[in-house]
Design an enzyme around this catalytic site. Sequence first.
Site, PDB file in Angstrom:
ATOM      1  N   ARG A 323      82.151  24.006  45.867  1.00  0.00           N
ATOM      2  CA  ARG A 323      81.560  25.329  46.116  1.00  0.00           C
ATOM      3  C   ARG A 323      80.045  25.298  45.897  1.00  0.00           C
ATOM      4  NH1 ARG A 323      83.106  30.776  47.098  1.00  0.00           N
ATOM      5  NH2 ARG A 323      85.303  30.240  47.194  1.00  0.00           N
ATOM      6  N   GLU A 725      82.360  38.226  42.271  1.00  0.00           N
ATOM      7  CA  GLU A 725      81.379  37.201  41.896  1.00  0.00           C
ATOM      8  C   GLU A 725      79.996  37.339  42.538  1.00  0.00           C
ATOM      9  OE1 GLU A 725      84.444  34.352  43.155  1.00  0.00           O
ATOM     10  OE2 GLU A 725      83.805  33.143  41.458  1.00  0.00           O
TER      11      GLU A 725
HETATM   12  N1  MTE Z   1      84.540  41.767  35.882  1.00  0.00           N
HETATM   13  C1  MTE Z   1      84.933  42.008  34.606  1.00  0.00           C
HETATM   14  N2  MTE Z   1      84.722  43.222  34.073  1.00  0.00           N
HETATM   15  N3  MTE Z   1      85.532  41.034  33.856  1.00  0.00           N
HETATM   16  C2  MTE Z   1      85.747  39.770  34.357  1.00  0.00           C
HETATM   17  O1  MTE Z   1      86.294  38.915  33.666  1.00  0.00           O
HETATM   18  N4  MTE Z   1      85.510  38.251  36.304  1.00  0.00           N
HETATM   19  C3  MTE Z   1      84.761  37.966  37.530  1.00  0.00           C
HETATM   20  C4  MTE Z   1      84.739  39.181  38.456  1.00  0.00           C
HETATM   21  N5  MTE Z   1      84.362  40.354  37.727  1.00  0.00           N
HETATM   22  C5  MTE Z   1      85.328  39.488  35.705  1.00  0.00           C
HETATM   23  C6  MTE Z   1      84.741  40.549  36.448  1.00  0.00           C
HETATM   24  C7  MTE Z   1      85.292  36.832  38.299  1.00  0.00           C
HETATM   25  S1  MTE Z   1      84.865  35.269  37.816  1.00  0.00           S
HETATM   26  C8  MTE Z   1      86.084  36.997  39.405  1.00  0.00           C
HETATM   27  S2  MTE Z   1      86.597  35.689  40.327  1.00  0.00           S
HETATM   28  C9  MTE Z   1      86.513  38.328  39.844  1.00  0.00           C
HETATM   29  O2  MTE Z   1      86.044  39.355  38.974  1.00  0.00           O
HETATM   30  C10 MTE Z   1      88.040  38.347  39.881  1.00  0.00           C
HETATM   31  O3  MTE Z   1      88.552  39.577  40.199  1.00  0.00           O
HETATM   32  P1  MTE Z   1      88.661  40.121  41.714  1.00  0.00           P
HETATM   33  O4  MTE Z   1      89.137  38.991  42.559  1.00  0.00           O
HETATM   34  O5  MTE Z   1      89.614  41.226  41.590  1.00  0.00           O
HETATM   35  O6  MTE Z   1      87.266  40.547  42.084  1.00  0.00           O
HETATM   36  N1  HPA Z   2      87.147  29.806  43.666  1.00  0.00           N
HETATM   37  C1  HPA Z   2      87.601  30.172  42.451  1.00  0.00           C
HETATM   38  N2  HPA Z   2      88.595  29.587  41.832  1.00  0.00           N
HETATM   39  C2  HPA Z   2      89.185  28.558  42.455  1.00  0.00           C
HETATM   40  C3  HPA Z   2      88.757  28.114  43.711  1.00  0.00           C
HETATM   41  C4  HPA Z   2      87.685  28.775  44.358  1.00  0.00           C
HETATM   42  O1  HPA Z   2      87.244  28.440  45.476  1.00  0.00           O
HETATM   43  N3  HPA Z   2      89.526  27.077  44.055  1.00  0.00           N
HETATM   44  C5  HPA Z   2      90.382  26.896  43.027  1.00  0.00           C
HETATM   45  N4  HPA Z   2      90.187  27.789  42.060  1.00  0.00           N
HETATM   46 MO1  MOS Z   3      86.192  33.600  39.142  1.00  0.00          MO
HETATM   47  S1  MOS Z   3      85.002  32.048  38.515  1.00  0.00           S
HETATM   48  O1  MOS Z   3      86.681  32.729  40.639  1.00  0.00           O
HETATM   49  O2  MOS Z   3      87.470  33.394  38.087  1.00  0.00           O
END
Ligand code: MTE
Ligand code: HPA
Ligand code: MOS
Length: 771
Positions: A323, A725
């Site tokens: 990534r 993210e």
């Molecule tokens: N927001 C909060 N409040 N707490 C979290 O741990 N994790 C982040 C993001 N926002 C996180 C957050 C990460 S790393 C990801 S991948 C996404 O939330 C995952 O949730 P989603 O796929 O529902 O956006």
């Molecule tokens: N993003 C986040 N988490 C993951 C991924 C990715 O592309 N692949 C495997 N785990």
């Molecule tokens: Mo988020 S780093 O893909 O949990």
Amino acid sequence: MMADRRPRLDTKTVGRTHAHDSAVLHVQGSAAYIDDLREPEGLVHVYPGFAKEGALGQITALDLSKVKAAPGVIAVLTAKDVPGVNDCAPVFGGDPILADGAIMFHGQVVFAVVAETREAARRAARLAHVEVTVEKPAVTVEDALAMGTRDVGEPYQFLKRDPAKVIAGAQHSIAESFHIGGQEHFYLEGQVSLAVPEEQGAVSVQCSTQHPSEVQHLIAHMLHVPAALVTVECRRMGGAFGGKESQAAQWACLAALAARVTGRPAKCRLDRDEDMIMTGKRHDFRVDYAAGFDAKGRVTGVEADFLSRCGYSADLSNAICDRTMFHADNAYFYPAARIATRRLRTNTVSNTAFRGFGGPQGMLFAERMMEAIAVRTGQDALDVRKANLYAAKRDVTPYGMRVEDNIALDVIEELEKSSDYRARRKEIEAFNARSPVLKKGLSLTPVKFGISFTLTHLNQAGALVHVYTDGSVHLNHGGTEMGQGLYTKVAQVVAEEFGLPASAVRITATTTGKVPNTSATAASSGADLNGMAAKAAAATIRKRLVAFAAKRYKVNTDSIVFNNGNVLIGNQTITFGELARQAHIARISLSSTGYYATPKIHWDRAKAKGRPFFYFAYGAACSEVTIDTLTGEMRLDRADILHDVGRSLNPALDIGQVEGGFVQGMGWLTTEELVYDQQGRLRTHAPSTYKIPCASDVPADFRVKLFESLGNKEDTIYRSKAVGEPPLMLGISVWTAIFDAIARLNPGRIPGLDAPATPEAILRAVKGMAG
Ligand code: MTE
Ligand code: HPA
Ligand code: MOS
């Protein structure tokens, strides 16, 4: 290119602000996290122990007699107690639950104490006598290169044309090397699991994890039982940020093992310091790069080598480094490119997923390069950026994917205007001319982030919806709640389907017992995947209800409307509950699963070609900073953000994600610094030595807006875009603004600024500008 201009969808619940489903519980302190659950009768506590000395070496003596004899101790677990597979690695293996014969980093778990109280277990753990043949560890990327440790994965690269030749023949070129630091997750709720033994060798585990299915499978392998005997559940996490994608498993395994050995419920909760020592972080990198460009600053060729500190094992490092490569272009077109990564093994904790999953590091490189080119060509960095954006005929990434939804320029230009960028640039120049010590910097950076797991098969999700005979709705899906508001968004989607208020949908804890074989909630795909799966489940029930009502009331199916808790059937109205009751009496099933798999995506890793992402999320941020050139201190004066979430599912939740992501990204690049000593010990493992941003770091002038969009070009859930993210990378603008402030001290010279830009790093870079 213009944003998509589709007609606005007519929705009642979706697209509106609803408070987070647990907001009231959060502020009351009554949202239950795992350590808040009522403790079962006979609970034992598990505490892991590690060797005080050494980061690498054979375990030559392990005397646990004093531990066993300590008050309250019931058992001490070591590798020998594991009945099945002693490994909790997510993909490739190599992460022992309990070290067996050797340790590979300082803090690696060698044994675990099981005691009547947590305090007794922690005290007893200190009495262990562990001897290790202390060998010289590879601590840094440079150590790993010099010592020739075996990489945790194969080197990998994207190659487009012959960049070396292009750079050699370019009008201008630069070659640089710089460091990008890691980041501790600092979730408020640390790693924790509670395992309850059940009959016939089964176990039920409450775990603070982004990935219940993986924890289930790892426990099953460890106990040597079928997966069906293990249930893993998570109602919510007190933050995860990627830190609980793979690395929640070890503590769940230890709790489950203790439950097996003692026959009693067992809880494992790490102390903050030990959580920081024992769990992986964002990957830090050294980036060596060269770029060729023309007089306008337009890139002609790029060669970038990303050298990543992966720690002692692979964990998720290979997908993370991939990534990084996918985001080394950010929003920019490289006519010729070699983007390469080395996945270096070091004797430090195994680095893991962290919001952005390697993408931020790739993007920071691209933005530093834009700043450096601006310095060399004497232009405003914003003009260099604009000149390099993907555009018509310049729309193919280094990995062969065409960028079809590019709105980077629209977002940038709207923010350029609303943030008053050009006027402020002039004001800042005037300020800097009259201010000898304090200097200001300004930077506007874009974000383009690819949405989908890059491992294609992970892009799937399931959901389960029940309608009870009173019309109340029970929702379950494979996604996990970590504070981001996923549960609320998916509940809105289901409510919309039935014409109910969102509050009518009962949200229930994620459990492997209801929706099986799920992917981690990661890659920002939670709502995209689970929203679609839940919609499908609800739509199935709705269709059955419609067919039933049409027959029963002798009306056409298209004259049946679900609205506001009622169902309009021809010219009659009954409540949703009444329809459910009648359907049940007519023997219609009111329960359904739903399933979704992302279309269009494919990726041939061997050929490094394909379409790994369903779409891109865009955004831009403009940051203004002041630095003190005598102390290196920095303040963020103002930040303006414009972020694209397509058609928002819930604007308040999305803005929360944008604000939080920005501040977390800024923390990564300014105050958060991980320091390992030469023995490989993490020296910054307490809140007192590791500085996350606090309330006073949020700029006094903070203007956050969602980009006005009629929706995702792709057919996502209600045309929304993932938001979890991408906003973290808006924080890059703070770092580039600092870079800009320093660069102006001596026009033409490129600042030697590493990330994070701590006061020390700023001061070093400032000193380097003299002469
Ligand atoms: N927001 C909060 N409040 N707490 C979290 O741990 N994790 C982040 C993001 N926002 C996180 C957050 C990460 S790393 C990801 S991948 C996404 O939330 C995952 O949730 P989603 O796929 O529902 O956006
Ligand atoms: N993003 C986040 N988490 C993951 C991924 C990715 O592309 N692949 C495997 N785990
Ligand atoms: Mo988020 S780093 O893909 O949990």
